[in-house]
Design a protein around this motif. Structure first.
Motif, PDB file in Angstrom:
ATOM      1  N   ILE A  18      23.116  38.111 -10.202  1.00 18.93           N
ATOM      2  CA  ILE A  18      22.167  38.791  -9.465  1.00 18.93           C
ATOM      3  C   ILE A  18      22.660  39.294  -8.083  1.00 18.93           C
ATOM      4  N   PRO A  19      22.123  40.483  -7.865  1.00 22.03           N
ATOM      5  CA  PRO A  19      22.725  41.206  -6.668  1.00 22.03           C
ATOM      6  C   PRO A  19      22.258  40.329  -5.529  1.00 22.03           C
ATOM      7  N   ASP A  20      23.323  40.434  -4.505  1.00 24.02           N
ATOM      8  CA  ASP A  20      23.393  39.508  -3.148  1.00 24.02           C
ATOM      9  C   ASP A  20      22.061  39.986  -2.422  1.00 24.02           C
ATOM     10  N   GLU A  21      21.659  41.221  -2.457  1.00 29.21           N
ATOM     11  CA  GLU A  21      20.602  41.914  -1.667  1.00 29.21           C
ATOM     12  C   GLU A  21      19.297  41.224  -1.968  1.00 29.21           C
ATOM     13  N   VAL A  22      19.336  40.806  -3.390  1.00 28.39           N
ATOM     14  CA  VAL A  22      17.916  40.381  -3.752  1.00 28.39           C
ATOM     15  C   VAL A  22      17.651  39.016  -2.997  1.00 28.39           C
ATOM     16  N   LEU A  23      18.934  38.257  -3.000  1.00 32.10           N
ATOM     17  CA  LEU A  23      19.057  37.062  -2.322  1.00 32.10           C
ATOM     18  C   LEU A  23      18.767  36.750  -0.911  1.00 32.10           C
ATOM     19  N   THR A  24      19.408  37.866  -0.290  1.00 31.53           N
ATOM     20  CA  THR A  24      19.503  37.803   1.267  1.00 31.53           C
ATOM     21  C   THR A  24      18.520  38.471   1.905  1.00 31.53           C
ATOM     22  N   ALA A  25      17.535  39.134   1.272  1.00 33.85           N
ATOM     23  CA  ALA A  25      16.566  39.875   1.838  1.00 33.85           C
ATOM     24  C   ALA A  25      15.734  39.145   2.738  1.00 33.85           C
ATOM     25  N   LYS A  26      15.135  39.771   3.741  1.00 37.02           N
ATOM     26  CA  LYS A  26      14.270  39.303   4.711  1.00 37.02           C
ATOM     27  C   LYS A  26      13.037  39.342   4.832  1.00 37.02           C
ATOM     28  N   GLY A  27      12.080  38.612   5.330  1.00 37.46           N
ATOM     29  CA  GLY A  27      10.599  38.973   5.044  1.00 37.46           C
ATOM     30  C   GLY A  27      10.158  38.582   6.578  1.00 37.46           C
ATOM     31  N   LEU A  28       8.680  38.615   6.672  1.00 37.24           N
ATOM     32  CA  LEU A  28       7.911  38.729   7.840  1.00 37.24           C
ATOM     33  C   LEU A  28       7.744  37.400   8.216  1.00 37.24           C
ATOM     34  N   THR A  29       7.713  36.427   7.168  1.00 35.51           N
ATOM     35  CA  THR A  29       7.468  34.918   7.336  1.00 35.51           C
ATOM     36  C   THR A  29       8.624  34.530   6.515  1.00 35.51           C
TER      37      THR A  29
END
Length: 344
Positions: free
Chosen positions: A127-138
């Motif tokens: 699973i790509p790291d960017e899927v796991l490390t993405a940020k959100g507003l909350t």
């Protein structure tokens, strides 16, 4: 005799924060007891919990000693490769190499994932790291469930349009074609539904919160372990990300863990709209999390647990166009039944 098997893939097991340096944790997953242990340098390992010496439970009797896991009972110690490197005696045992069975680990974004393969083959994708490390507003809000259903049956829910009308009370569903690429598969459904906040009409000025909404649910599956889903509520410029982790406790029982957060929609907003967003978004987010928890629980126990896999289902042409590609996609994760874990 149960013939269900556990598909190969990456599965969420525990959050990084749940296993500190020098600590151990226990989980029952994949039909066996596992011990999660983090070395003093911070390396996380996942091993079977049964000590290969005389069977002590390493999740209860294991102690981290530097970079090794030591069994309290007889002082047998194992490194991250599963090699026996020391004992409470003056000599090593008859076998030392990879005697403690371990699982490949991937840790990113606060998630600890294990690779499962019934024949102990090494990972062929990740699973790509960017899927796991993405940020959100909350921050992510976690919910935990367990359902008596196999992974394949549960994940087929994404491609079953018919149940949306009954179990999610929606209408006017429009679905995109299925897209497949290796271990991933994607689909999206646009629809109208009652308000995500309140089902019953409210009196003005609060009636805006109970009006019918235009919404879209899009999902990408990374194997059977992760469904990276987005819920758009267009009336309120709201986009929710729901990371849905499905982890086999056994071949027919699934740990269902969700992490929900608010994310940017990318749509331009005027100053007035931003003020309204600031007032409504927290309310809608909290209400959405509550509604999603309720829907997951009701659907899990009311629908998923009551489903059995029909090998040759009688489908309409429109159903076959969605469920057919999904079932074909599933085949890449199947290992021979002889190597699969029996359901417990």
């Amino acid at each position: 005799m149960n013939t269900e098997t556990i598909p190969s893939g990456w599965y969420f097991c525990i959050e990084s924060a749940e296993v500190a340096r020098g600590q151990v944790a226990e989980k029952l997953l994949f039909g066996k007891k596992l011990v999660f242990w983090r070395t003093e340098s911070g390396v996380l390992n996942i091993s079977e919990a049964t000590c290969p010496h005389l069977g002590s439970n390493l999740a209860k009797l294991g102690r981290v000693q530097g970079e090794n896991l030591q069994c309290f009972s007889h002082k047998y110690a194992y490194n991250g490769e599963g090699d026996c490197v020391a004992t409470g005696f003056k000599s090593l045992p008859c076998r030392t190499k990879q005697v403690l069975k371990k699982m490949p680990v991937h840790e990113a974004g606060g998630f600890v994932l294990a690779w499962y393969n019934a024949e102990n083959r090494e990972p062929t994708w990740r699973i790509p790291d960017e899927v796991l490390t993405a940020k959100g507003l909350t921050p992510l809000v976690r919910s935990d469930f367990a359902f008596d259903v196999s992974l394949e049956t549960l994940n087929e829910d994404n491609f079953d349009v018919g149940h949306l009308y009954s179990w999610h009370d929606v209408k006017n569903v429009k679905t995109t074609p299925v897209e497949r690429k290796g271990p991933t598969i994607s689909i999206a459904h646009a629809f109208n539904r009652h308000s995500i906040v309140f089902k019953k009409p409210l009196k003005p000025p609060f009636d805006i919160l109970s009006r019918e909404v235009n919404s879209r649910y899009s999902s990408t599956l990374y194997g059977h372990g992760l469904t990276d889903s987005f819920i758009d509520i267009f009336n309120f410029n709201i986009r929710l990300q729901d990371l849905i982790w499905c982890t086999p406790i056994s071949a027919t029982r699934t740990m269902y863990t969700t992490f929900v957060r608010l994310v940017e929609t990318g749509k331009y907003r005027t100053a007035v709209e931003r003020v309204i967003d600031a007032a409504l978004r927290p309310l809608i987010f909290r209400a959405s999390v509550r509604r999603l928890r309720q829907e997951h629980r009701v659907e899990g126990h009311g629908f998923w647990e009551q489903q059995s896999k029909v090998v040759a289902p009688i489908l309409t042409a429109s159903e076959e166009a969605l469920i057919g590609p999904y079932r074909e996609w599933c085949r890449q994760f199947v290992t021979p039944a002889s190597g699969a874990l029996a359901a417990r």
